[in-house]
Structures are given as structure tokens and as C-alpha cells.
Design a protein around this motif. Structure first.
Motif, mmCIF file in Angstrom:
data_model
loop_
_atom_site.group_PDB
_atom_site.id
_atom_site.type_symbol
_atom_site.label_atom_id
_atom_site.label_comp_id
_atom_site.label_asym_id
_atom_site.label_seq_id
_atom_site.Cartn_x
_atom_site.Cartn_y
_atom_site.Cartn_z
ATOM 1 N N SER A 20 8.659 20.730 -25.610
ATOM 2 C CA SER A 20 8.025 22.016 -25.913
ATOM 3 C C SER A 20 6.738 21.829 -26.716
ATOM 4 O O SER A 20 5.748 22.520 -26.468
ATOM 5 N N ALA A 55 13.043 27.133 -31.017
ATOM 6 C CA ALA A 55 12.110 28.260 -30.999
ATOM 7 C C ALA A 55 10.764 27.874 -30.400
ATOM 8 O O ALA A 55 10.029 28.728 -29.905
ATOM 9 N N ASP A 56 10.454 26.571 -30.400
ATOM 10 C CA ASP A 56 9.174 26.130 -29.837
ATOM 11 C C ASP A 56 9.092 26.344 -28.327
ATOM 12 O O ASP A 56 8.000 26.342 -27.764
ATOM 13 N N TYR A 58 9.535 29.087 -26.931
ATOM 14 C CA TYR A 58 8.801 30.345 -26.824
ATOM 15 C C TYR A 58 7.311 30.138 -27.091
ATOM 16 O O TYR A 58 6.476 30.778 -26.459
ATOM 17 N N ALA A 59 7.001 29.250 -28.028
ATOM 18 C CA ALA A 59 5.589 28.934 -28.283
ATOM 19 C C ALA A 59 4.962 28.336 -27.032
ATOM 20 O O ALA A 59 3.839 28.687 -26.657
ATOM 21 N N SER A 77 6.460 36.372 -25.630
ATOM 22 C CA SER A 77 6.986 35.046 -25.960
ATOM 23 C C SER A 77 6.783 34.725 -27.436
ATOM 24 O O SER A 77 7.692 34.192 -28.093
ATOM 25 N N GLU A 81 9.395 33.841 -30.397
ATOM 26 C CA GLU A 81 9.226 32.681 -31.276
ATOM 27 C C GLU A 81 9.377 33.102 -32.732
ATOM 28 O O GLU A 81 10.084 32.453 -33.514
ATOM 29 N N ASN A 85 12.444 31.597 -35.114
ATOM 30 C CA ASN A 85 11.958 30.413 -35.813
ATOM 31 C C ASN A 85 12.398 30.413 -37.273
ATOM 32 O O ASN A 85 12.294 31.436 -37.944
ATOM 33 N N ALA A 91 4.690 31.818 -36.145
ATOM 34 C CA ALA A 91 4.175 32.500 -34.957
ATOM 35 C C ALA A 91 3.083 33.508 -35.281
ATOM 36 O O ALA A 91 2.499 34.099 -34.369
#
Length: 170
Positions: A20, A55-56, A58-59, A77, A81, A85, A91
């Protein structure tokens, strides 16, 4: 890339491969197809339980969407995140940038200012990439609104961004 050619991900345990984070880098570098390839491999190789706690991911999805000009998708997205996170502020700049691209200057300003107002252990890493740009964007935002006083405050901070600025990390 040369680094991946020399040190292929396949030489690392599948649970230790930074898919990610690499995808984020590829997307920011304007290579969303390579970033998407990374995330497809990530989905195939990394166990679902580990992916669910990352969570990364989503980044990466947000940066891929940004690189493809799909700003509303990116915003969604980045919000995911932020929600998942452990870093309370990680984010914020991503959200601000997506709001800027969507033309929502007030929302962008809120997230840039949130980023600048929150310290924490992750802040030192984020500042290396985001501090100067955040000051610049806020200055530009305030100029566009006609608030020269606020703009000049951020311009002054931008000029000194290499010095110790912002709240101390906790």
C-alpha cells in the motif's frame, strides 16, 4: 523501479511487503496503473485479516483516484483512511487536497488547519512532506478570499518552514 528490481517484494515475507505504501508512491508519481497493479497483487498475496487492519490501503486507493482525476472517489477513500487510521491526523492533508480539487476551498482550509493544529508522534514524518505545502495552500486560499492578513501569516510561516514550526510532537 531499480530498487524493486534489486530487492523484489517476493524476497520478503508476504506479510511484510509494503504494497500500500508503494502504491501511494506510484500514484503520487503519476503512475496510477502501476499503483493499481501493486494493490491487485496486495489483494492476492496479503491475508484478508492483515489487509483489513491496514488503513494505508485507503490512502493508496485515494491517491490512485486522485491520479486518475476521480476526486470524489478519492475523497471517499481518504475519509475511510481517516476513520480507520491510528494516526489521528494522517489523512488530513489528503482530504484537504481532494477538497481543493473538488473546488471546496472552505473544507480544504479546515483540513489544512486541522493538520497544522495537531501534534503527535506521526507529525514529524508528515511535516517532511506536507508542512510547506500546507502553509502555501492556506496562504493561497486566504488570498483568494481577500484575507491578506491571514495569507501573510501563512506566507511568513512558509518562509520559515525549514525551522521548527507547529506543535511539538507528543
Amino acid at each position: 523501479t531499480p530498487a524493486l528490481a534489486t530487492h523484489p517484494l517476493s524476497t520478503r515475507e508476504r506479510t511484510e511487503r509494503p504494497y500500500s505504501r508503494l502504491a501511494v508512491g506510484y500514484a503520487i508519481a503519476g503512475k496510477p496503473d502501476e499503483a493499481q497493479r501493486m494493490m491487485t497483487e496486495y489483494a492476492r498475496v496479503v491475508p484478508a485479516g492483515m489487509r483489513a487492519s491496514d488503513a494505508d490501503r485507503y490512502a493508496a486507493a485515494g491517491q490512485i483516484a486522485m491520479a486518475r482525476g476521480r476526486f470524489a472517489e478519492a475523497l471517499s477513500s481518504f475519509q475511510s483512511e481517516a476513520d480507520e487510521n491510528i494516526c489521528a491526523n494522517c489523512a488530513a492533508v489528503d482530504l484537504a487536497q481532494a477538497f481543493m480539487k473538488l473546488g471546496h476551498q472552505d473544507s480544504a482550509r479546515v483540513y489544512y488547519e486541522r493538520y497544522l493544529g495537531v501534534g503527535g508522534p506521526f507529525r514529524v514524518y508528515a511535516d517532511a512532506h506536507n508542512l510547506a505545502a500546507s502553509y502555501q495552500r492556506l496562504g493561497e486560499n486566504y488570498v483568494a478570499e481577500g484575507d491578506r492578513k491571514q495569507a501573510s501569516g501563512y506566507d511568513e510561516k512558509l518562509a520559515g518552514a525549514g525551522e521548527s514550526e507547529g506543535p511539538e510532537p507528543v
